[in-house]
Motif scaffolding. Structure first.
Motif, PDB file in Angstrom:
ATOM      1  N   LEU A 223       0.809  -1.213   0.000  1.00 56.08           N
ATOM      2  CA  LEU A 223       0.000   0.000   0.000  1.00 56.08           C
ATOM      3  C   LEU A 223       0.842   1.263   0.000  1.00 56.08           C
ATOM      4  N   ARG A 224       2.087   1.166   0.435  1.00 52.60           N
ATOM      5  CA  ARG A 224       2.959   2.337   0.339  1.00 52.60           C
ATOM      6  C   ARG A 224       3.420   2.550  -1.097  1.00 52.60           C
ATOM      7  N   GLU A 225       3.582   1.466  -1.818  1.00 50.52           N
ATOM      8  CA  GLU A 225       4.065   1.546  -3.193  1.00 50.52           C
ATOM      9  C   GLU A 225       2.957   1.818  -4.188  1.00 50.52           C
ATOM     10  N   MET A 226       1.733   1.432  -3.849  1.00 51.05           N
ATOM     11  CA  MET A 226       0.625   1.553  -4.792  1.00 51.05           C
ATOM     12  C   MET A 226      -0.576   2.170  -4.101  1.00 51.05           C
ATOM     13  N   ARG A 227      -1.254   3.052  -4.796  1.00 51.54           N
ATOM     14  CA  ARG A 227      -2.405   3.748  -4.213  1.00 51.54           C
ATOM     15  C   ARG A 227      -3.693   3.056  -4.656  1.00 51.54           C
ATOM     16  N   PHE A 228      -4.393   2.449  -3.701  1.00 52.54           N
ATOM     17  CA  PHE A 228      -5.651   1.768  -3.980  1.00 52.54           C
ATOM     18  C   PHE A 228      -6.821   2.629  -3.523  1.00 52.54           C
ATOM     19  N   THR A 229      -7.833   2.701  -4.362  1.00 52.91           N
ATOM     20  CA  THR A 229      -9.044   3.435  -3.998  1.00 52.91           C
ATOM     21  C   THR A 229      -9.915   2.614  -3.059  1.00 52.91           C
ATOM     22  N   ALA A 230     -10.052   1.330  -3.357  1.00 50.79           N
ATOM     23  CA  ALA A 230     -10.888   0.446  -2.551  1.00 50.79           C
ATOM     24  C   ALA A 230     -10.381  -0.977  -2.663  1.00 50.79           C
ATOM     25  N   SER A 231     -10.872  -1.838  -1.768  1.00 51.78           N
ATOM     26  CA  SER A 231     -10.457  -3.238  -1.783  1.00 51.78           C
ATOM     27  C   SER A 231     -11.443  -4.075  -1.001  1.00 51.78           C
ATOM     28  N   ALA A 232     -11.242  -5.397  -1.069  1.00 55.65           N
ATOM     29  CA  ALA A 232     -12.078  -6.334  -0.318  1.00 55.65           C
ATOM     30  C   ALA A 232     -11.283  -7.594  -0.052  1.00 55.65           C
ATOM     31  N   SER A 233     -11.435  -8.140   1.147  1.00 52.94           N
ATOM     32  CA  SER A 233     -10.845  -9.430   1.473  1.00 52.94           C
ATOM     33  C   SER A 233     -11.967 -10.453   1.586  1.00 52.94           C
ATOM     34  N   TYR A 308      -4.660   4.106   7.393  1.00 53.62           N
ATOM     35  CA  TYR A 308      -3.266   4.327   7.022  1.00 53.62           C
ATOM     36  C   TYR A 308      -3.016   4.215   5.513  1.00 53.62           C
ATOM     37  N   GLY A 309      -3.879   3.525   4.804  1.00 55.80           N
ATOM     38  CA  GLY A 309      -3.658   3.315   3.386  1.00 55.80           C
ATOM     39  C   GLY A 309      -4.523   4.154   2.477  1.00 55.80           C
ATOM     40  N   GLY A 310      -5.480   4.903   3.045  1.00 56.41           N
ATOM     41  CA  GLY A 310      -6.385   5.692   2.218  1.00 56.41           C
ATOM     42  C   GLY A 310      -7.249   4.841   1.316  1.00 56.41           C
ATOM     43  N   CYS A 311      -7.527   3.614   1.749  1.00 57.86           N
ATOM     44  CA  CYS A 311      -8.219   2.636   0.920  1.00 57.86           C
ATOM     45  C   CYS A 311      -9.499   2.168   1.608  1.00 57.86           C
ATOM     46  N   PHE A 312     -10.625   2.205   0.886  1.00 56.52           N
ATOM     47  CA  PHE A 312     -11.922   1.796   1.428  1.00 56.52           C
ATOM     48  C   PHE A 312     -12.046   0.274   1.292  1.00 56.52           C
ATOM     49  N   GLU A 313     -11.859  -0.439   2.400  1.00 57.54           N
ATOM     50  CA  GLU A 313     -11.872  -1.910   2.341  1.00 57.54           C
ATOM     51  C   GLU A 313     -13.092  -2.507   3.037  1.00 57.54           C
ATOM     52  N   LEU A 314     -13.645  -3.537   2.393  1.00 63.26           N
ATOM     53  CA  LEU A 314     -14.716  -4.344   2.967  1.00 63.26           C
ATOM     54  C   LEU A 314     -14.167  -5.712   3.328  1.00 63.26           C
ATOM     55  N   THR A 315     -14.788  -6.344   4.317  1.00 62.87           N
ATOM     56  CA  THR A 315     -14.507  -7.734   4.651  1.00 62.87           C
ATOM     57  C   THR A 315     -15.720  -8.554   4.230  1.00 62.87           C
ATOM     58  N   LEU A 316     -15.548  -9.402   3.235  1.00 59.66           N
ATOM     59  CA  LEU A 316     -16.671 -10.124   2.648  1.00 59.66           C
ATOM     60  C   LEU A 316     -16.679 -11.566   3.121  1.00 59.66           C
ATOM     61  N   GLU A 317     -17.718 -11.926   3.856  1.00 56.18           N
ATOM     62  CA  GLU A 317     -17.926 -13.311   4.265  1.00 56.18           C
ATOM     63  C   GLU A 317     -18.815 -13.952   3.191  1.00 56.18           C
TER      64      GLU A 317
END
Length: 500
Positions: A223-233, A308-317
């Motif tokens: 995340l320091r090397e690449m700028r992500f707008t959003a993500s999901a695990s 810390y990453g400026g990234c909107f992340e969801l946790t998907l079950e």
């Protein structure tokens, strides 16, 4: 009659594992055949006979696990690596393969990037999927390889796929925890739960980055090397889309909203409503939940991404069963396919996007984007100064761009539904009372040194031109002096020469 009914009912229940809410279903033979073909492509067996049910995860470490039934039909780590590399060869026109690090036991953390210009920096949003965070939740790693191959097969055939490939940089990490997968346990090789290993906003026990696990540090460096707008695990064990905050300071099980609570609810609902039956859940209203309201998680990857990453992340079950029988994977894939595609596409279907420029030089300005009333700041990229701010559609917003040494600007927008808004900011330099430009160089990106050079070159062009001419003249004199000395060494001097 009662006996026949019970037998039929038990057979049905055994085949419906994603129980968000009841909806009768049966996959057609055509759907199953498509799934089988995708899985063959995953492993590079497209033109070979393939007995998927005969594969065993346990082959990699058979002495530790005498029971092998649970892993049958799932890709082993070596097969996963083969699948990733095979995808890279087959779909090289829209992808690249790279690694962000290694697990404790040295297995590469492979990533697939999908884009019409993979590896190139563009003013486009980036999305990442991460699977297999917990070693005993392997469905995500299977679905993410299926997703990659499905996108490759349908590019230039499906408008939604075209939108994703042409307008988004999609990064897929199928397995964050390959060692845990090998051992069929939740934690990594050091028995650490990776979703409790990130720095936490409430408690400092994970603040020492050097003490983090290799897999955790790989994500943080990524995340320091690449700028992500959003993500999901992708996880297993429930059927719900989880969003921040994941915990609260008092450790109580209560709803604890983050500054972008509305936006996260919107994103989670996109996934839930696109899913076959997640939104019908009787346990979670609308198939979504605030993490802290469900159960508190400290040191989680989701909140760390946002803070810390400026990234909107969801946790998907995505599956009630953590490790379902491999025969159920076609159903889980069909249930989640449109959810995954629509979530990625939402990055360009809504929100406000644009770039920030200088009014006097026209160069991109790395800076900050804020929304009035929302206590959260989005950084532009360092080189292109592009930004991608996710927001709830159907509302009015005041958007402001700020760059040190320049006058901030704000504008009001109405964000339409299913339509993103583009706003480019052109900022004027600040001027002191004596007319001097008050500029500062903002080191907000990986290539800020190049920007700094461009800045000084543009503002002091005349000075640099004079210096270049002087230096060129001095170099000319020095060259003549060297040539003259060489000639003297090669032939006896005819007379003495004095140079002052």
């Amino acid at each position: 009659m009662n006996l026949k009914f019970c037998i039929l009912f038990s057979f049905f229940v055994r085949n419906v594992i994603a129980r968000g809410g009841y909806r009768s279903t049966s996959l057609s033979s055509a759907a199953v055949n498509k799934f089988t073909l995708l899985r063959k492509k995953n492993l590079g067996f497209e033109n070979e006979s393939y007995a998927g049910s005969g594969r065993h995860l346990i082959e990699e470490n058979q002495s530790h696990h005498p029971r092998t039934d649970i892993a049958r039909g799932y890709m082993t780590n070596s097969e996963l690596e083969r699948a990733v590399k095979e995808f890279g060869r087959r779909c090289s026109h829209i992808s690249r393969i790279y690694s962000i690090g290694e697990s404790v036991r040295g297995f590469p953390l492979w990533v697939i990037e999908i884009s019409d210009k993979p590896g190139q920096e563009e003013p486009e949003p980036a999305f990442k999927f991460i699977g297999n965070v917990h070693g005993d939740e392997p469905v995500g790693r299977e679905l993410l390889l299926l997703l990659a191959n499905w996108i490759c097969d349908n590019y230039k055939r499906d408008p939604l796929v075209d939108l994703i490939v042409d307008k988004v940089h999609l990064h897929i990490l199928p397995s964050m925890n390959p060692d845990g997968f090998s051992f069929r346990r939740r934690g990594n090789a050091n028995k650490v739960d990776l979703n409790r290993d990130f720095p936490d906003q409430f408690f400092p026990w994970n603040n020492n980055e050097d003490a983090r696990q290799p897999e955790t540090k790989a994500i943080m460096s990524w995340l320091r090397e690449m700028r992500f707008t959003a993500s999901a695990s992708l996880h297993g064990g429930a059927l719900v889309a989880n969003y921040p905050w994941d915990a609260s300071l008092d450790k109580r099980k209560n709803y604890y909203a983050c500054p972008d609570d509305g936006t996260f609810r919107f994103l989670a609902s996109i996934y839930s409503k696109s899913h076959y039956n997640m939104s019908l859940s009787k346990e979670f209203e609308g198939g979504i939940t605030n993490g802290a309201a469900w159960y508190p998680v400290y040191g989680g990857m989701q909140d760390w991404n946002y803070i810390y990453g400026g990234c909107f992340e969801l946790t998907l079950e995505i599956s009630d069963n953590k490790w379902p029988n491999a025969k159920e994977l076609p159903t889980i894939w069909e249930y989640n396919k449109m959810s995954m595609l629509n979530l990625v596409a939402s990055l360009v279907k809504t929100g406000v996007h644009g770039r920030v420029f200088s009014s006097d030089s026209g160069r991109p300005l790395p800076g900050l984007i804020t929304i009035k009333g929302i206590n959260y700041t989005v950084k532009t990229s360092g080189t292109l100064a592009d930004y991608h701010r996710l927001l709830v559609p159907g509302e009015r917003y005041e958007v402001m761009a700020t760059v040190p040494g320049y006058k901030s600007k704000a504008t009001h927008i109405w964000l339409e539904k299913e339509e993103a808004t583009n706003v480019d900011f052109i900022l004027d330099p600040e001027v002191s009372s004596d007319g001097t430009l008050l500029r500062s160089i903002c080191d907000c990106g990986r290539k800020s040194r190049l920007l700094s050079i461009g800045y000084f070159w543009g503002t002091h062009f005349e000075v640099y031109l004079v210096l270049i001419v002087v230096l060129a003249f001095l170099c000319f004199l020095l060259t003549r002096r060297i040539k003259s000395n060489l000639l003297k060494q090669r032939s006896p001097p005819k007379r003495s020469v004095l140079t002052v």
